[in-house]
Scaffold this active site. Sequence first.
Site, PDB file in Angstrom:
ATOM      1  CG  HIS A 142     -10.858   0.921  44.598  1.00  0.00           C
ATOM      2  ND1 HIS A 142     -10.925  -0.281  44.481  1.00  0.00           N
ATOM      3  CD2 HIS A 142     -12.020   1.520  43.912  1.00  0.00           C
ATOM      4  CE1 HIS A 142     -11.948  -0.818  43.711  1.00  0.00           C
ATOM      5  NE2 HIS A 142     -12.679   0.353  43.294  1.00  0.00           N
ATOM      6  CG  ASN A 198     -12.924  -1.571  40.154  1.00  0.00           C
ATOM      7  OD1 ASN A 198     -12.648  -2.382  41.193  1.00  0.00           O
ATOM      8  ND2 ASN A 198     -13.719  -0.524  40.225  1.00  0.00           N
ATOM      9  CB  CYS A 245     -14.575  -0.449  45.586  1.00  0.00           C
ATOM     10  SG  CYS A 245     -15.364  -0.839  44.041  1.00  0.00           S
TER      11      CYS A 245
END
Length: 331
Positions: free
Chosen positions: A256, A287, A122
């Site tokens: 994020h 996500n 990520c």
Amino acid sequence: MTEIKASTGPAYARIYSVGSATPSRVIDNEYFLQFIDSSDEWITQRTGIRERRWIGEGENIETLSLEAAGKAIERAGIDRSEIGAVILSTISHYHQTPALAPKLATELGIPDAAAYDVSAACAGFCYGLAQAESIVRSGQAKYVLVIAGETISEITDIHDRGTAFLFGDGAGAVIVGPSETNGIGPVVWGSDGSQEGVIWQTADWHQAVSSGEFPKLGMDGRSVFKWATSFIAQATRKCLDEAGVSPDQLEVFIPHQANDRITDTLLRYLKLPENVVVARSIRHLGNNSAATIPMAMDELLTSGQAKSGQTALIIGFGAGLVYAGQVITLP
Ligand code: ACO
């Protein structure tokens, strides 16, 4: 001793453009209730996620990455032959070798570019951006294309109560190039390998072959949550300090998209003014791992919520554990 010429480049770099791609299948929270004991209400309240997009027929990491990159190149208005490097941030490409970036470069009509994949989960987009900034400023490429593409749905364990509903697929891309003023602040990045077991792949190649099962993503959600709301909160402050930007000068915040409650905690920690535009793409995209930040950036700009030239803080964090963040000027 023979003198060896050093590479030299422009004083500054900036992001010229951003593009993104979302796949066609909309997956709502109800979908998961056939596999796990949960509820739409629990998922929405605990994560912020109402729906996410997953790949369907004819869609994969290549098609998404090409679409996002094509938009970024077009919007930058540059000649493709001047792109000297292509970086793909991903944990979704299923070949350890060759990397996917060279194939993408060729399919995009970019001749003879340095091209490689980055595996930083990520944090992958911010890692790629940091490299692109250095490549441009050292004069080793005029323009760098950074793509982040993920199809985490393919490694999602839909029977796992802690992760089934978290991830979405998609891609985002930016063009980085020379600038007369600085548009990318110093990267704040790092890793902690002692926490490799916090987010993991359930089997390596050998185990997958002997068990006959495709590896999935495993995660200790509570540990990630704790780390993100303590250590990563401090890292966001460091990004601002290193760039010489105070919280009241910040106009846009794109953390994020791991959990809306993590974003809320970061906002409280930074004491950002009310008028700062905050990315909340997790609510309809989930996500997207490395692709999250450029996808959210594109959405904020195309929807008019954020504007070109505004000062934004971006930070990614995930499996490794790894993290990276920068203050940037929006393209
Ligand atoms: N549905 C309903 N109830 C559930 C579910 C579910 N799916 N999962 C857990 N629960 C229950 C538990 O049983 C527990 O109940 P109890 O209080 O009666 O014991 C309660 O909910 C709380 O459980 P927790 O595990 O503490 O749930 P938490 O609030 O931590 O939420 C979540 C879990 C959403 C995963 C959260 O920890 C999170 O978002 N973590 C961060 C994830 C992340 O950031 N990942 C990014 C990295 S990914 C990458 O790098 C590729």
